[in-house]
Design a protein around this motif. Structure first.
Motif, mmCIF file in Angstrom:
data_model
loop_
_atom_site.group_PDB
_atom_site.id
_atom_site.type_symbol
_atom_site.label_atom_id
_atom_site.label_comp_id
_atom_site.label_asym_id
_atom_site.label_seq_id
_atom_site.Cartn_x
_atom_site.Cartn_y
_atom_site.Cartn_z
ATOM 1 N N GLY A 165 0.801 -1.215 0.000
ATOM 2 C CA GLY A 165 0.000 0.000 0.000
ATOM 3 C C GLY A 165 0.834 1.265 0.000
ATOM 4 O O GLY A 165 0.427 2.291 0.540
ATOM 5 N N THR A 166 2.017 1.171 -0.600
ATOM 6 C CA THR A 166 2.815 2.385 -0.805
ATOM 7 C C THR A 166 3.190 2.469 -2.273
ATOM 8 O O THR A 166 2.961 1.543 -3.045
ATOM 9 C CB THR A 166 4.126 2.372 0.011
ATOM 10 O OG1 THR A 166 5.032 1.423 -0.578
ATOM 11 C CG2 THR A 166 3.880 2.036 1.466
ATOM 12 N N ASP A 197 -12.983 -0.352 6.545
ATOM 13 C CA ASP A 197 -12.114 0.428 7.417
ATOM 14 C C ASP A 197 -11.987 -0.265 8.785
ATOM 15 O O ASP A 197 -11.685 -1.442 8.825
ATOM 16 C CB ASP A 197 -12.603 1.879 7.518
ATOM 17 C CG ASP A 197 -12.457 2.608 6.177
ATOM 18 O OD1 ASP A 197 -11.572 2.216 5.399
ATOM 19 O OD2 ASP A 197 -13.218 3.532 5.911
ATOM 20 N N GLU A 251 -5.573 -2.810 -0.116
ATOM 21 C CA GLU A 251 -6.870 -2.384 0.416
ATOM 22 C C GLU A 251 -6.973 -2.697 1.917
ATOM 23 O O GLU A 251 -7.500 -1.904 2.692
ATOM 24 C CB GLU A 251 -7.994 -3.084 -0.363
ATOM 25 C CG GLU A 251 -9.360 -2.440 -0.206
ATOM 26 C CD GLU A 251 -9.542 -1.170 -1.028
ATOM 27 O OE1 GLU A 251 -8.746 -0.913 -1.947
ATOM 28 O OE2 GLU A 251 -10.496 -0.417 -0.741
ATOM 29 N N GLY A 285 -11.007 -0.155 2.037
ATOM 30 C CA GLY A 285 -10.183 0.711 2.866
ATOM 31 C C GLY A 285 -10.164 2.135 2.356
ATOM 32 O O GLY A 285 -9.728 2.400 1.246
ATOM 33 N N THR A 286 -10.652 3.048 3.180
ATOM 34 C CA THR A 286 -10.693 4.444 2.744
ATOM 35 C C THR A 286 -9.967 5.371 3.715
ATOM 36 O O THR A 286 -10.007 6.580 3.555
ATOM 37 C CB THR A 286 -12.147 4.939 2.612
ATOM 38 O OG1 THR A 286 -12.722 5.018 3.928
ATOM 39 C CG2 THR A 286 -12.982 4.007 1.772
ATOM 40 N N ARG A 287 -9.311 4.779 4.709
ATOM 41 C CA ARG A 287 -8.680 5.634 5.715
ATOM 42 C C ARG A 287 -7.416 6.282 5.152
ATOM 43 O O ARG A 287 -6.677 5.685 4.397
ATOM 44 C CB ARG A 287 -8.323 4.806 6.942
ATOM 45 C CG ARG A 287 -9.546 4.274 7.682
ATOM 46 C CD ARG A 287 -9.138 3.470 8.884
ATOM 47 N NE ARG A 287 -8.233 4.220 9.754
ATOM 48 C CZ ARG A 287 -7.643 3.699 10.818
ATOM 49 N NH1 ARG A 287 -7.857 2.444 11.138
ATOM 50 N NH2 ARG A 287 -6.850 4.435 11.558
ATOM 51 N N THR A 288 -7.208 7.514 5.537
ATOM 52 C CA THR A 288 -5.979 8.188 5.110
ATOM 53 C C THR A 288 -4.984 8.285 6.259
ATOM 54 O O THR A 288 -3.881 8.784 6.083
ATOM 55 C CB THR A 288 -6.285 9.609 4.598
ATOM 56 O OG1 THR A 288 -7.018 10.304 5.608
ATOM 57 C CG2 THR A 288 -7.107 9.571 3.329
ATOM 58 N N PHE A 332 -5.133 -0.071 3.650
ATOM 59 C CA PHE A 332 -5.863 1.197 3.659
ATOM 60 C C PHE A 332 -7.021 1.158 4.659
ATOM 61 O O PHE A 332 -7.469 2.194 5.146
ATOM 62 C CB PHE A 332 -6.402 1.536 2.256
ATOM 63 C CG PHE A 332 -5.328 1.723 1.224
ATOM 64 C CD1 PHE A 332 -4.098 2.266 1.559
ATOM 65 C CD2 PHE A 332 -5.544 1.357 -0.100
ATOM 66 C CE1 PHE A 332 -3.110 2.444 0.598
ATOM 67 C CE2 PHE A 332 -4.560 1.535 -1.062
ATOM 68 C CZ PHE A 332 -3.341 2.073 -0.714
ATOM 69 N N TYR A 342 -1.619 4.579 8.320
ATOM 70 C CA TYR A 342 -0.185 4.421 8.557
ATOM 71 C C TYR A 342 0.528 5.586 7.890
ATOM 72 O O TYR A 342 -0.040 6.279 7.049
ATOM 73 C CB TYR A 342 0.330 3.085 7.994
ATOM 74 C CG TYR A 342 0.071 2.934 6.517
ATOM 75 C CD1 TYR A 342 -1.150 2.464 6.058
ATOM 76 C CD2 TYR A 342 1.032 3.310 5.583
ATOM 77 C CE1 TYR A 342 -1.406 2.360 4.710
ATOM 78 C CE2 TYR A 342 0.775 3.207 4.230
ATOM 79 C CZ TYR A 342 -0.446 2.729 3.798
ATOM 80 O OH TYR A 342 -0.711 2.645 2.467
ATOM 81 N N LEU A 349 4.479 7.150 6.427
ATOM 82 C CA LEU A 349 5.872 6.907 6.083
ATOM 83 C C LEU A 349 6.756 7.601 7.109
ATOM 84 O O LEU A 349 6.459 8.711 7.536
ATOM 85 C CB LEU A 349 6.191 7.482 4.699
ATOM 86 C CG LEU A 349 5.416 6.886 3.522
ATOM 87 C CD1 LEU A 349 5.735 7.661 2.255
ATOM 88 C CD2 LEU A 349 5.765 5.416 3.343
#
Lengths: 158, 606, 414
Positions: free
Chosen positions: B67-68, B125, B100, B194-197, B103, B200, B202
């Motif tokens: 997811g990066t 989520d 996903e 997954g819609t969370r911003t 996220f 996590y 970096l």
């Protein structure tokens, strides 16, 4: 010469680097659900179609906005959502016949492609050249823009 | 910080979903994905557990780079105890599902127990719930374009021992029967949105973009990742390996296949005489992948296997090299369309084409020897019988007729019919597409792989065929144990990071390390990462030993040890495993019996 | 050229700016009926929620907008129009003369005709002044009985609840937002509202309002009575047409306009809620009181007034509604057409619903609840009369794939 995003499904592999780049640019997150450019998968056809706002001349969204929250960027030609002004009424989301301006529940505002002020992150991130930022004449988006101007006809009906 | 630091624990027996913090001390020792989930698994599960009992657990896990924007950063793994092998099973998949899950805010989902009735897990989520619903309702959720789904198919429901977990329609945690374990738990699918911003972050975004961008340029510039894989997929190997005389054919009776040209990467590009279209529609990428090796194929609608089945006339996941080999060369079938159809079934019904195809190859040999009859099978089953292979794929998916026996895998099949020596397996798992006689290092890799015969635990094809990172002659043994150890440890790191092993055609650790360093908090030097890799390998080994496996299981079938390769550049070769294995144990810091010494364990902290 | 625009809602404001662009030398007067800068009623719910101040409702944020474009703002209401003399008579006295007139007077709230509507505590929620009054009176625990659960009734709920009021909603029919939503969608919205603590009484309507001891009593048809501190009447809207009596301008439901949006009177145009134009799908005459229609008509009317002939192609009804955070939308002939197919997907637990209506292989209408991504494509497909071909069947199987259908069928990209 004003530039536009040129989207070429023939070159797209569906890797979603564009969506991550867009989400990062605007939300500091890679969560692709927040991207303003979307790659649509056509499984049966084996095709990936990147799609976002064409910055159409009709600017349905900008016209429909009841609180003057969508403005024209005179440099890029992009129609830009002013977040502090947007009240989140979503009228633009149904007025845009392209489906490219969307409501973001977390922010309570709408969002759309703003061409990143002239340096679109999606084009930079695309590894295959499926998304490029080129002189408007080259984009082939003319067809879409025409379509926007006469919504009672389209290639599929004639 | 590239971890979400959240673990979802799902008790299928009780029907509960609970959240717990990720053990960050373990994350510092095992990074993520394969390594970290193995640590959880080993800590929680009795090694002697029956893999298909409720006491076994099943872990879905992502890595810190999942997811990066790191190239190929979309991987997830499934860890359990495998029903084919009785060893640790770790199966890795791409597609979009893993990202996903990240996220949505989860590093890991641990399934415990078994559900009393069919169930699926829905994650939106931070909300997770088990849903009991009818098949039709499940379908409807699957069709929600916003949900990413990993599911078992009929094979997992029928108990096919090499059943897979398939996500995004044609990406699979394909090997070692992780789908069979999922099926045994009555868990049909995991659907996630997954819609969370804020899930996590970096550790150092600026350094991350610099490192990941540099990595992408390396991939683009390399012949394999920049040209070969996008154009031909892994199928780029079919003719190469065949010409090298290392393409196992007809249950390893031969090492070259006369039909290789017809089922390889080039053939997929050729226009069919029947309908004037090529098998290959386009190449496709998994999440975040700038290589895009995936094959998207469309069948000839007039082909016998699908002419009355319009549902297979659209594009879908085409054959990769391993599948083309297993469904084709391993049983002598050279009909690309038939292989594509069987592969579609593997995706749709969720089973591993490698183990399936290799088991069909073994059945064909038993048939050839008269140990299996037409009456037992239900139809004739000679080598090269295209229609029989297709029929068996259908029967295996449905758990009907002789398909039930094919579904048990080669080891159980050959034992049942009196010739266990004909099973081309290690620790009960079928070989993939490289002959251990033709490529000595791969032979050693198979024998020592912690999940049974596998090319993805130490890909010695790289040095032995492609000259990456250095060229090693296929028949040489010198230096290979040490090289294999290095590959195995590096692979464990890659599998724990959230990226795809294929990057290592072009990337060395020095390309990967800066990306991990920039994404994760803490100090992740190359030395430390290699230590993490070695630690993971030894932890898996410990589990296997505790499960009852011994150094004696680090072997190859007698055919590879005694029957010389018949043709080609490797003609006359047998595996020199005996020469390499003691040295391998030594470089691993293991006893001559293959047990990690107390010093090794202490050094690695396992 | 003297242009007079009566009405400073979206149609009037867009028309004024369009006129200036098309006719730099023209004299432009914008008649504002309320003592406010031109503002948007669409923004009032967000004012009630406290998310924006009054300035946030203004149609143009640039304070200098009207002066810069040399648009004269006149605070007045029209009393009558004399088309022969090309003169607008104002309520407060005085006249405005025009060469071209645009009537963009919008709508006003419909009035209930029960005893007690003139009592203190009886409100509507349509203007900024209404909003101010509500903001002043709605406090934690304030008992509000709201009559009506149409579009306006629904969008203001969140603002009211955010102030801690005790809200009871009376619905005359069996369904909320029944002019936009089918019973399934309406039922989802109702269940959502009730889960958030709103009391909803369907098939209920008051017969009288009484004042007792400083509070209101809302007397229902069955004789029962609901105590209330405020009675909020939001039972729909009607076009503002009264001042046209005797003008000779042809009026049906609204002002009858031709494709150039000109009324029966030469030089007199109409745009927005008051204009009775054609539905581009059915060809039938209709009012279409939605924001996108208002601005499009305002723009086209202005171009014609400036001597640039442009035809209005007709419009159709679509709308988006947020009820206590639940987003729903409605497009076109969502009721369906005889012989047409329909498809739907419903997830009651998560308040998600999509219903599609087809005529042959064209999409003609849709209802969505909790499904808000790419909904503009519904407009694209419906207004474009796009033939869906194979995508008809795919949408029948999975109605949520509307964006894919749009891309494939309208743009031939797949």
């Amino acid at each position: 010469m004003q530039k536009s995003l040129h989207l070429d499904p023939n070159k797209c592999t569906g890797c979603l680097q564009c969506e991550m780049a867009c989400a990062w640019e605007n939300h500091r997150s890679f969560t692709v659900a927040k991207s303003r450019i979307k790659v649509f998968t056509f499984h049966h056809e084996g095709r990936f179609v990147p799609y976002t706002c064409t910055q159409c001349d009709e600017a349905w969204c900008m016209m429909a906005c009841p609180v003057d929250a969508i403005r024209l960027d005179p440099v890029t030609g992009a129609k830009i959502v002013l977040e502090p002004t947007c009240v989140g009424c979503k009228v633009c989301t149904i007025a845009c016949p392209f489906g490219t301006i969307n409501y973001v529940a977390q922010t309570g505002k709408v969002q759309k492609c703003d061409l990143c002020g002239g340096q679109p992150a999606c084009a930079k991130a695309c590894p295959t050249g499926a998304i490029t930022y080129v002189d408007a004449d080259w984009t082939g988006l003319g067809k879409m823009r025409q379509w926007a101007g006469k919504t009672d006809t389209n290639p599929a009906t004639v | 910080m590239a971890w979400t630091k959240n673990v979802l624990r799902v008790n299928l027996e009780a029907g509960t979903c609970t959240t717990e913090p990720l053990n960050m001390a373990w994350a510092q020792d095992y990074l993520g994905q394969r390594g970290l989930a193995t640590k959880y698994f080993v800590s929680e599960v009795d090694p002697q557990v029956d893999p298909l009992s409720p006491k076994n657990k099943l872990i879905f896990v992502t890595g810190p780079l999942t997811g990066t924007m790191a190239a190929t950063g979309g991987r997830y793994s499934v860890i359990t105890k495998g029903p084919l092998t009785g060893a640790i099973a770790c199966s890795n998949s791409g597609g979009y599902f893993g990202a996903e899950l990240k996220f949505a805010g989860w590093d890991m989902v641990i399934f415990e127990g078994a559900s009393p009735k069919p169930v699926y897990l829905l994650i939106i989520d931070d909300q997770a719930e088990l849903v009991w619903e009818t098949e039709a309702a499940l379908q409807k959720h699957h069709q929600d374009p916003q949900l990413r789904v990993a599911a078992i198919g009929r094979a997992g429901e029928q108990g096919v021992l090499y059943a897979a977990i398939v996500n995004d329609l044609h990406r699979a945690a394909g090997r070692s029967g992780v789908g069979a374990v999922m099926g045994s738990k009555n868990l049909k699918a995991v659907a996630v949105r997954g819609t969370r911003t804020d899930a996590y972050h970096l550790a150092d975004p600026e350094a991350f973009f610099k490192a990941s961008e540099a990595g992408k340029q390396v991939l683009a510039a390399h012949g394999v990742t920049g040209q070969g894989l996008p154009t031909y997929g892994t199928q780029v190997l079919m003719n190469v390996i065949n010409e090298l005389g290392a393409l196992p054919t007809r249950n390893h009776r031969d090492v070259q296949f006369e039909g290789a040209m017809a089922i390889g990467g080039e053939a997929m590009h050729e226009k069919r005489p029947t309908d004037g279209k090529a098998n290959l529609v386009t190449n496709g990428a998994c999440f975040g992948c700038t290589i895009a090796c995936g094959r998207i194929s469309r069948m000839d609608p007039g082909h016998f296997s699908v002419k009355d089945k319009p549902q297979y006339h659209g594009a879908s996941g085409g054959v990769e090299y391993e599948a083309a080999w297993a469904l084709g060369a391993a049983n002598g079938v050279s009909d690309l369309e038939a292989l594509t159809y069987a592969n579609f079934l593997c995706n749709e019904d969720g089973f591993d084409p490698i183990s399936f195809g290799a088991t069909v190859g073994a059945a064909m040999e038993l048939y050839d020897l008269g140990l299996l009859t037409k009456e037992q099978v239900g139809f004739e089953l000679p080598f090269g019988a295209t229609e029989a292979m297709v029929k068996l794929a259908e029967l295996t998916a449905r758990g009907e007729g002789f398909g039930k026996e094919i579904g048990l895998g080669s080891r159980r099949l050959c034992a049942k019919y009196g010739r266990p020596d004909l099973s081309m397996t290690v620790k009960g798992q079928e070989f993939p597409a490289y002959d251990g006689r033709g490529l000595q290092g791969m032979g050693l890799a198979y024998a020592t792989s912690n999940r049974g015969a596998c090319h993805l635990r130490g890909y010695m094809v790289s040095p032995e065929v492609l000259g990456i990172p250095v060229k090693m002659e296929p028949q040489a043994t010198e230096g290979k144990p040490a090289m294999l150890k290095a590959f195995q440890d590096l692979t464990a790191v890659v599998d724990s990071a959230g990226i795809c092993l294929f990057t290592t055609f072009a990337w060395g650790l020095s390309d990967i390390q800066p990306q991990i360093q920039a994404a994760c908090e803490g100090d992740w030097s190359e030395e430390r990462l290699l230590l993490v890799g070695e630690r993971i390998w030894n932890l898996e080994r410990q589990f296997n030993l505790a499960a009852g496996l011994t150094g004696k299981d680090d072997n190859l079938p007698p055919r590879l040890m005694k029957e010389p390769a018949k043709t080609g550049p490797q003609k006359g070769a047998v595996s020199k495993l005996d020469l390499m294995l003691p040295e391998y144990y030594q470089v691993r810091g293991w006893t001559p019996q293959g047990v990690p010494t107390p010093e090794t364990k202490a050094r690695l902290g396992v | 050229m003297r242009h007079v625009i009566i009405g400073s809602g979206p149609a009037g404001v867009v028309a004024a700016a369009t006129l200036r662009k098309a006719d730099p030398a023209a004299d432009i007067t914008l008649v504002c009926g309320e003592a406010e800068p031109p503002y948007s009623r669409m923004a009032i719910p967000y004012l009630l929620k406290g998310e924006i101040g009054e300035a946030g409702t203004h149609l143009r944020k640039d304070e200098d907008h009207y002066r810069r474009l040399r648009i004269g703002l006149v605070r007045a209401r029209a009393r009558a129009v004399d088309t022969a003399a090309r003169r607008v008579a104002l309520v407060a006295g005085g006249d405005l003369y025009y060469d071209r007139l645009l009537i963009a007077t919008g709508s006003r709230p419909s009035h209930e005709t029960i005893p007690g509507m003139d009592l203190p505590g009886v409100h509507s929620c349509w203007t900024l002044a209404d909003a101010r009054a509500l903001l002043a009176k709605a406090r934690p625990g304030t008992r509000i009985v709201q009559m009506g659960a149409g579009f306006v009734g629904c969008i203001i709920m969140e603002g009211l609840l955010s102030r801690g009021v005790d809200l009871t909603i009376l619905v005359r029919s069996g369904y909320m937002v029944r002019r936009m939503m089918n019973p399934t969608a309406s039922g989802l919205i109702r269940r959502w509202c009730e889960a958030k603590g709103v009391k909803i009484l369907t098939h209920t309507q008051p017969k009288e309002l009484r004042s007792e001891g400083g509070a209101l009593q809302v007397v229902l048809a069955d004789g029962a009575s609901l105590p209330a501190d405020l009675y909020l009447s939001v039972v729909g809207v009607d076009p503002n047409l009264d001042f046209l009596q005797g003008s000779g301008i042809a009026v049906g439901q609204g002002i009858l306009v031709d494709p150039s949006l000109q009324s029966s009177a030469p030089g007199v145009y109409a745009a927005g809620d008051v204009a009775e134009s054609v539905d581009c799908l059915t060809g039938k005459r209709q009012l279409n009181a939605i924001q996108p229609n208002a601005v499009e008509q305002g723009r086209i009317a202005a171009l014609n007034m400036a001597g640039r002939p442009v035809h209005f192609k007709g419009s159709f009804v679509f709308n988006v509604l947020t009820t206590l955070g639940l987003v729903s939308s409605s497009f076109g002939t969502w009721q369906g057409t005889p012989g047409g197919d329909s498809a739907e997907v419903l997830d009651e637990a998560r308040y998600r619903y999509v219903n599609l209506q087809f005529d042959g292989d064209r999409l003609i209408g849709a209802n969505c609840v909790g499904f808000a991504d790419h909904v503009g494509a519904f407009r694209g497909l419906i207004e474009g009369r796009v033939r869906l071909g194979v995508w008809k069947q795919r949408l029948m199987e999975d109605p949520t794939r509307v964006m894919q259908a749009y891309l494939a069928a309208a743009h031939s990209v797949a």
